[in-house]
Design an enzyme around this catalytic site. Structure first.
Site, PDB file in Angstrom:
ATOM      1  N   GLY A 222      64.184   0.947  -5.851  1.00 18.29           N
ATOM      2  CA  GLY A 222      63.064   1.631  -6.006  1.00 18.29           C
ATOM      3  C   GLY A 222      61.758   0.843  -6.541  1.00 18.29           C
ATOM      4  O   GLY A 222      61.553  -0.532  -6.030  1.00 18.29           O
ATOM      5  N   ASN A 223      60.590   1.264  -6.902  1.00 19.79           N
ATOM      6  CA  ASN A 223      59.410   0.532  -6.885  1.00 19.79           C
ATOM      7  C   ASN A 223      58.763   0.923  -8.288  1.00 19.79           C
ATOM      8  O   ASN A 223      59.318   1.934  -8.739  1.00 19.79           O
ATOM      9  CB  ASN A 223      58.523   0.511  -5.827  1.00 19.79           C
ATOM     10  CG  ASN A 223      57.943   1.926  -5.496  1.00 19.79           C
ATOM     11  OD1 ASN A 223      57.293   2.329  -6.026  1.00 19.79           O
ATOM     12  ND2 ASN A 223      58.547   2.259  -4.175  1.00 19.79           N
ATOM     13  N   ARG A 224      57.684   0.614  -8.608  1.00 20.02           N
ATOM     14  CA  ARG A 224      56.964   0.611 -10.038  1.00 20.02           C
ATOM     15  C   ARG A 224      55.879   1.745 -10.012  1.00 20.02           C
ATOM     16  O   ARG A 224      54.970   1.985 -10.810  1.00 20.02           O
ATOM     17  CB  ARG A 224      56.576  -0.584 -10.621  1.00 20.02           C
ATOM     18  CG  ARG A 224      57.523  -1.768 -10.871  1.00 20.02           C
ATOM     19  CD  ARG A 224      56.872  -2.971 -11.415  1.00 20.02           C
ATOM     20  NE  ARG A 224      55.979  -2.660 -12.554  1.00 20.02           N
ATOM     21  CZ  ARG A 224      54.698  -3.382 -12.841  1.00 20.02           C
ATOM     22  NH1 ARG A 224      54.689  -4.688 -12.094  1.00 20.02           N
ATOM     23  NH2 ARG A 224      53.966  -3.045 -13.704  1.00 20.02           N
ATOM     24  N   SER A 225      55.751   2.449  -8.802  1.00 25.57           N
ATOM     25  CA  SER A 225      54.570   3.160  -8.670  1.00 25.57           C
ATOM     26  C   SER A 225      54.618   4.548  -9.709  1.00 25.57           C
ATOM     27  O   SER A 225      55.691   4.953 -10.041  1.00 25.57           O
ATOM     28  CB  SER A 225      54.682   3.880  -7.219  1.00 25.57           C
ATOM     29  OG  SER A 225      53.815   4.859  -7.265  1.00 25.57           O
TER      30      SER A 225
END
Ligand code: C5P
Length: 440
Positions: A222-225
């Protein structure tokens, strides 16, 4: 409309009861008009119902009178001395036509006055909202397209119909949206006069948040958005009167709670799901804003069970710091670039495509230099380039963007809270949509 949407309507507009004329025209969707009327009354508004003679062939006057709580009138000759069209037009604070048939749109666009509803449309100075419903062929016919464009130019809010099964064997654009969506839209017009908003009648699709690409049932890449910038764009577009669909990947907990009620949320998780949802919603959209952080790659294999440490790769040694298993990745589609090369809109109108590019800069160039390359590569009409890093860009922090066009030329700059950046971007979108309409 469910009681929860009644409540939502009441929460958004708690005190002010308004006078709403509900026009009903001759479409099979007239059977949904009583739900619209009932929900408006449940939200505390006063309703007068004006069916056309054709509407009364689909639904009886007694049913409409019962849900309205008052007799309904269709023609101008029942009581000429009462001058009903003038009286009704002046009484109205809002005129909502649901459903609006192809014939009703044509008569309204031509300025005809051959029944009480069309005559009222000519006398009223209240905002007018129309929810068309008809077969796809009729909705897509150049005559209807021109009538819709004419009415929109005059400030009428026209809610794009939904897609789905139609009466008979047909399937496509032309369904009356659910009564709760019509109500939410009508109430937003009542609340802030947004039918006069510059995006009234427009459908804007926004993607937000970070995708999650599963490795197994419990792990993902995943990512930090946070989804905050996308949520702000959705709210800014709704405030200008647009119908907004937010395709939400994973966002921070309160992002969805803070959205205005008229934003429709479609929840997704992976990049492939996000692509499908964006393309489906974009089929009748005027603009798509890709604010989601889409994973460029996904694991090639997704295990159907939780992977065990030792099962991942039998060659893994137990020592801390030793090389771990290798995850093979495959590339995800570039949804933004695809919207440009393969537009999903069903009719011949174009969709304005807007992207975000989060950059950090590196040895090969600064944030803007990378942004220019990306703008040319992706071909989006507008690309908002912003710097991200450990302490900027993510979460509830100020943002600053440079907006580029498809050739990498700077069009505008905006900075401030994410909502302020969103307002500036949505203003640009509105300008672009207006100038493309002027060219048509
Ligand atoms: O290439 P990059 O990920 O920086 O591009 C960012 C823009 O492209 C964003 O608007 C993002 O939503 C979109 N994007 C996409 N599909 C991908 C990757 C990014 O639509 N697979």
């Amino acid at each position: 409309m469910t009681s929860s949407s009644d409540n939502r309507a009441r929460r958004a507009h708690p005190t002010r009861a308004r006078r709403v004329v509900v026009g009903v025209s001759g479409s099979i969707a007239a059977y949904k008009a009583p739900s619209v009327i009932r929900s408006l009354r449940a939200a505390g508004h006063e309703v007068r119902t004006v069916p056309t003679p054709a509407a009364l062939r689909f639904i009886g006057a007694p049913a409409l009178a019962a849900v309205t709580g008052a007799p309904v009138q269709s023609g101008v000759f029942e009581d000429p001395a009462a001058v009903a069209h003038v009286e009704t037009g002046e009484w109205a604070e809002l005129v909502l036509v649901a459903p609006a048939s192809a014939d009703l749109l044509a008569r309204a666009a031509a300025g005809r006055a051959d029944d009480l509803l069309t005559a009222t449309l000519l006398t009223t100075t209240a905002p007018v909202v129309m929810a068309p419903a008809m077969h796809t062929q009729m909705w897509n016919h150049p005559a209807t397209r021109e009538n819709v464009a004419t009415l929109r130019r005059r400030g009428v809010t026209i809610i794009d119909p939904d897609s789905g099964p139609l009466t008979g064997t047909g399937y496509g654009a032309g369904r009356l949206p659910e009564p709760e969506q019509i109500i939410a839209r009508a109430l937003s017009v009542l609340a802030d006069g947004s039918s006069n908003g510059d995006l009234a009648g427009r459908h804007i699709v926004v993607s937000a948040g970070g995708t999650r690409e599963p490795l197994d049932p419990v792990r993902y890449l995943g990512n930090r958005s946070s989804g905050r910038q996308g949520g702000a764009v959705a709210a800014a577009a709704a405030a200008r009167g647009a119908r907004v669909t937010l395709v939400s990947a994973h966002v921070e907990s309160n992002v969805l709670d803070e959205l205005p009620p008229q934003v429709q949320v479609v929840a997704v998780s992976t990049a492939l799901q996000l692509r499908d949802a964006v393309r489906a919603a974009a089929a009748d959209a005027d603009a798509v804003v890709m604010a989601a952080a889409v994973a460029d790659y996904r694991p090639a294999d997704v295990a159907g069970f939780k992977l065990k440490k030792r099962l991942l790769d039998t060659s893994v040694r137990p020592d801390e710091g030793a090389a771990g298993p290798t995850i093979t990745l495959v590339e995800n589609p570039d949804i933004l670039a695809e919207l440009v090369t393969d537009p999903p809109r069903r009719d011949d109108r174009t969709v304005l495509v807007v992207g975000f590019a989060a950059e950090t800069g590196d040895a090969h160039g600064d944030v803007l230099a990378h942004g220019v390359v990306k703008a040319r590569r992706k071909g989006a009409d507008l690309l908002a380039v912003n710097a991200v890093g450990a302490d900027r860009g993510f979460g509830d922090v100020p943002n600053a963007v440079v907006v580029l066009d498809a050739s990498g030329q700077e069009v505008a700059r905006a900075q401030g809270t994410k909502r302020e950046v969103a307002d500036a971007l949505v203003a640009l979108i509105s300008d672009r949509l207006r100038s493309s309409m002027d060219r048509q």
